[in-house]
Design a protein around this motif. Sequence first.
Motif, PDB file in Angstrom:
ATOM      1  N   GLN A  35     -27.984   8.370   6.930  1.00  0.00           N
ATOM      2  CA  GLN A  35     -28.142   8.654   8.043  1.00  0.00           C
ATOM      3  C   GLN A  35     -28.716   9.973   8.438  1.00  0.00           C
ATOM      4  OE1 GLN A  35     -25.546   7.551  11.890  1.00  0.00           O
ATOM      5  NE2 GLN A  35     -25.455   5.082  11.116  1.00  0.00           N
ATOM      6  N   PRO A  47     -35.518  -0.875  15.702  1.00  0.00           N
ATOM      7  CA  PRO A  47     -33.769  -0.368  16.250  1.00  0.00           C
ATOM      8  C   PRO A  47     -33.219   0.195  15.644  1.00  0.00           C
ATOM      9  CG  PRO A  47     -34.590  -2.929  16.003  1.00  0.00           C
ATOM     10  CD  PRO A  47     -35.769  -1.984  14.996  1.00  0.00           C
ATOM     11  N   GLN A  48     -33.247  -0.125  13.939  1.00  0.00           N
ATOM     12  CA  GLN A  48     -32.288   1.189  13.240  1.00  0.00           C
ATOM     13  C   GLN A  48     -32.294   2.056  13.738  1.00  0.00           C
ATOM     14  OE1 GLN A  48     -33.877  -2.210  12.605  1.00  0.00           O
ATOM     15  NE2 GLN A  48     -32.554  -3.483  11.014  1.00  0.00           N
ATOM     16  N   GLN A  60     -34.111   3.527  16.177  1.00  0.00           N
ATOM     17  CA  GLN A  60     -33.538   4.062  17.227  1.00  0.00           C
ATOM     18  C   GLN A  60     -32.328   4.805  17.786  1.00  0.00           C
ATOM     19  OE1 GLN A  60     -35.276   0.336  19.200  1.00  0.00           O
ATOM     20  NE2 GLN A  60     -36.958   1.677  19.933  1.00  0.00           N
ATOM     21  N   GLN A  61     -31.360   3.533  17.111  1.00  0.00           N
ATOM     22  CA  GLN A  61     -30.069   3.187  17.466  1.00  0.00           C
ATOM     23  C   GLN A  61     -29.493   4.793  16.696  1.00  0.00           C
ATOM     24  OE1 GLN A  61     -28.096   1.917  18.950  1.00  0.00           O
ATOM     25  NE2 GLN A  61     -26.740   2.690  19.189  1.00  0.00           N
ATOM     26  N   ILE A  62     -29.971   5.345  14.858  1.00  0.00           N
ATOM     27  CA  ILE A  62     -29.299   7.026  14.684  1.00  0.00           C
ATOM     28  C   ILE A  62     -30.236   8.110  15.877  1.00  0.00           C
ATOM     29  CG2 ILE A  62     -29.648   8.125  13.256  1.00  0.00           C
ATOM     30  CD1 ILE A  62     -30.312   5.240  11.317  1.00  0.00           C
ATOM     31  N   LEU A 105     -30.521   7.998  19.357  1.00  0.00           N
ATOM     32  CA  LEU A 105     -29.723   7.737  20.222  1.00  0.00           C
ATOM     33  C   LEU A 105     -28.276   8.457  20.379  1.00  0.00           C
ATOM     34  CD1 LEU A 105     -30.280   6.479  22.988  1.00  0.00           C
ATOM     35  CD2 LEU A 105     -29.187   4.683  21.855  1.00  0.00           C
ATOM     36  N   VAL A 106     -27.595   8.312  18.851  1.00  0.00           N
ATOM     37  CA  VAL A 106     -26.059   9.492  18.905  1.00  0.00           C
ATOM     38  C   VAL A 106     -26.573  10.398  17.584  1.00  0.00           C
ATOM     39  CG1 VAL A 106     -25.610   6.739  17.801  1.00  0.00           C
ATOM     40  CG2 VAL A 106     -25.763   8.198  16.378  1.00  0.00           C
ATOM     41  N   SER A 107     -27.954  10.812  17.747  1.00  0.00           N
ATOM     42  CA  SER A 107     -27.593  12.285  17.245  1.00  0.00           C
ATOM     43  C   SER A 107     -28.024  13.126  18.152  1.00  0.00           C
ATOM     44  CB  SER A 107     -29.288  11.648  16.683  1.00  0.00           C
ATOM     45  OG  SER A 107     -29.343  11.739  15.273  1.00  0.00           O
ATOM     46  N   ASN A 135     -36.169  -0.673  24.040  1.00  0.00           N
ATOM     47  CA  ASN A 135     -35.283   0.136  24.133  1.00  0.00           C
ATOM     48  C   ASN A 135     -34.675   0.906  25.449  1.00  0.00           C
ATOM     49  OD1 ASN A 135     -32.184   2.244  24.081  1.00  0.00           O
ATOM     50  ND2 ASN A 135     -32.762   1.582  21.103  1.00  0.00           N
ATOM     51  N   ILE A 151     -32.740   4.445  25.398  1.00  0.00           N
ATOM     52  CA  ILE A 151     -33.619   5.529  24.926  1.00  0.00           C
ATOM     53  C   ILE A 151     -35.219   5.119  26.151  1.00  0.00           C
ATOM     54  CG2 ILE A 151     -35.268   6.140  23.503  1.00  0.00           C
ATOM     55  CD1 ILE A 151     -34.221   4.758  21.717  1.00  0.00           C
TER      56      ILE A 151
END
Length: 931
Positions: free
Chosen positions: A100, A134-135, A137-139, A141-143, A176, A179
């Motif tokens: 990540q 999706p993967q 986007q998730q990274i 989002l948490v950054s 999403n 986001i």
Amino acid sequence: IQKLCDRVASSTLLEDRRDAVRALKSLSKKYRLEVGIQAMEHLIHVLQTDRSDSEIIGYALDTLYNIISNDLEEEEQEENLPKQVDDLGSQFTEIFIKQQENVTLLLTLVEEFDFHVRWPGVKLLTSLLKQQGPQVQQIILVSPMGVSRLMDLLADSREVIRNDGVLLLQQLTKSNAAIQKIVAFENAFERLLDIITEEGNSDGGIVVEDCLLLLQNLLKNNNSNQNFFKEGSYIQRMKPWFEVGDDNCGWSAQKVTNLHLMLQLVRVLVSPTNPPGATSSCQKAMFHCGLLQQLCTILMATGVPADILTETINTVSEVIRGCQMNQDYFASVNAPSNPPRPAIVVLLMSMVNERQPFVLRCAVLYCFQCFLYKNQKGQGEIVSTLLPSTIDATGNSVSAGQLLCGGLFSTDSLSNWCAAVALAHALQENASLKEQLLRVQLATSIGNPPVSLLQQCTNILSQGSKVQTRVGLLMLLCTWLSNCSIAVTHFLHNPANIPFLTGQIAENLGEEEQLVQGLCALLLGISIYYNDNSLENYRKEKLKQLIEKRIGRENFIEKLGFISKHELYSKAAQKPQPSFSSPDHMMFDHEFTKLVKELEGVISKAIYKSSEEDKKEEEVKKTLEQHDNIVTHYKKVIREQDQELEELKQRINTLTSQNEQLQATVTQQVSQIQQHKDQYNLLKVQLGKDTQHHSSHSETLQMNGIQTEEVGKLREELEEWKSRHEVLQGQLREKDSVIEMLKSSHLEMGTTEQSSQTSKSGGLELGNELQKELEMLRSQIQLQSAEIAQLQMENQKLQAMNTAADPVLGDSGATAANRSEVEGRLEQEIKELKREVKALSEEKESLKQHLDSSSSTVAILQDEKSKLQQEVAESKKEQDDLLVLLADQDQKLSALKIKLKDLGVPVEDEDDIESGDQGDDDEDGDEEEQD
């Protein structure tokens, strides 16, 4: 490639590593797989360690983009290559995002202002999102601040980066919601609308298209963002998009695409799938800002491309759907023709015209359905154009009703279906219009009598026309007859209808006819379920027996189930807009599918019910109706009682305020009486002083003697005083009688509620005080009468002294000097006596004025007393009502105590408790006496 990778990994000079990365970049397009496998790790290491040199970072990012991206040159693509390319890009993306930190590093590089770093970074991140959305986007989002960093791209002054930033955000916001919300609250709407305006709205290039696609991503199926868009007043900024000129020929393909996306964006905000409250508020905002009016202008304009016109009709449909204000406006829109025609009529002319494109006719049908959705006023206007009283006899103008009838009975099956569905929507959930439509008469041919619309529909149905026509007519009849017993009776009155339906259901036909059989079964079921048994030959029981003999119950239920099992039924049930791939698939209407769901179960139950069950059900219905009537009656009674209670409360409030006012006036009068008392006391003191002064003068007169003329004058004044005294006594007797009447009335009134007692006692106090004042006046008058009697006695003495003094005066002339002195003194005394009499007369006048004021006060008190008597009478009535309520309460309490005793619960009576307390007190008293 291996040598270059070694140079990147081991060279100490930055120039050598830079040259090696440049060489890898040139090889990465042709030898993508090899460079990706061998060089990816080294390239990521370069990104981490050589951030100070923008050139090597740019080469490394370009190389990674070539490895991961599937956007290859056209000449390099072969027929069997695309699938391998897709797999390769996805695999390399998976390797890259496994750590990540790589994505976080990329986000940091995108923040760099250097064009050679930022632009390839944006392209690489976009490619990663395309491959593994999706993967990634998730990274992101948490950054920390991940999305916010990317939003800064929209503010970049370099158009290339800004435009690629829009493409990046498109991929980032796909599917999403989290986001999408962050992007929206980072002021995305404002920036995107600014870009669209700068680029020229619908006349702009592909950048406008990209911005519109991003706006769709942010708003579609996202209620939070839609609400934010509406509250931010961004709907008002959409109006200039649809300002098209008079010259609408020669639209570019890009303009058509842009306008198409703009219309779709409006539809996203008012989609029927949105929450009703959100849709309604957006619809109202579009009307108030003039957006609906602008869309109607495009609708009626000439030269607009067909696909834009179709999408505009669909957009207007959803903007007016279920919104009375917008529906009323749409009904008032006229087409720019000579003479002007309503827009609805012009659109219906397109719908029943078989030369018009299929998608346009579907759009017009949808527009008509949306116009009538939850619009009883509009439904009434459409049906009224069919009624005999409103049809234009001159034939100059074509009405909506005439167009629908023309389409219903034309040779084009699609027109038949559309007109039938449109007419069914005019009757949707409106029982009164279903009854009115029974009055419509049609002239079939010259010389023949007119037939009803219902009869004509069944005639065409029995003639064996196309399947689409029969399905449309059956849907119309099912909608018409449902929940309308009068229409069912009219339908059953034609003896040919039931045999036709049973014949259709009983036959074993092909798959195409199964749908017609199912609809015939539904129509027959409606005729049974909503039958009021008014026709003896077609009562519910007889129709059920007919089904049992001719068709069979199981067979009937199976045929009824053909409707919901049909593949086109499930498609139509999904959304209100009619969307069909071809005219042949146009079979079901969305609202009709709701009716089928509602009726299928109840008809199945009704078929299996016996006559006894039907009777019981009818009895239950009657009982329920009676119960509802009773409940309604009691609700009415309760409502009336509530109104009476409110009125009584208001009366109590007014009486309370009046009582307070009266108490205030009584208090004021008491203070006035006190002032009068003080004035009377002062007068009394003054009268006492005057009496003493007068007695001293009389003694002086006795001593010195007085002349005869002065004595005569004094007699006359005494006579006047006597007459005045008699007048005052008469007035006193009148006041005494008034006071006696007040006393007797107060004694008769008795005791009432506390509030009335206080007011009454106030009145009595006033009467007593007045009586005291009158007694004081009487005593004063008695004192004055005593003074008058004393003056009479003095007069007699003076007369006697006068007669005795005359001979003495005549005999002795020696005393002449003394006599003259006495006469001078007498004259002075007489003058003083005159002044005293004048002062007394003035005081009498003031006393008379006080008596007059006291009489007016008594009159006011009499009025107050009559008002108090009315208050006491009303309070007596209220006390009687309270006593009745208390008696009822006591009865209920005693009954409850008896029940509690019967149940074995110990209950102490209040009398027992009181007697017990008294007994304890007596015992205490005895003990004290013994002590």
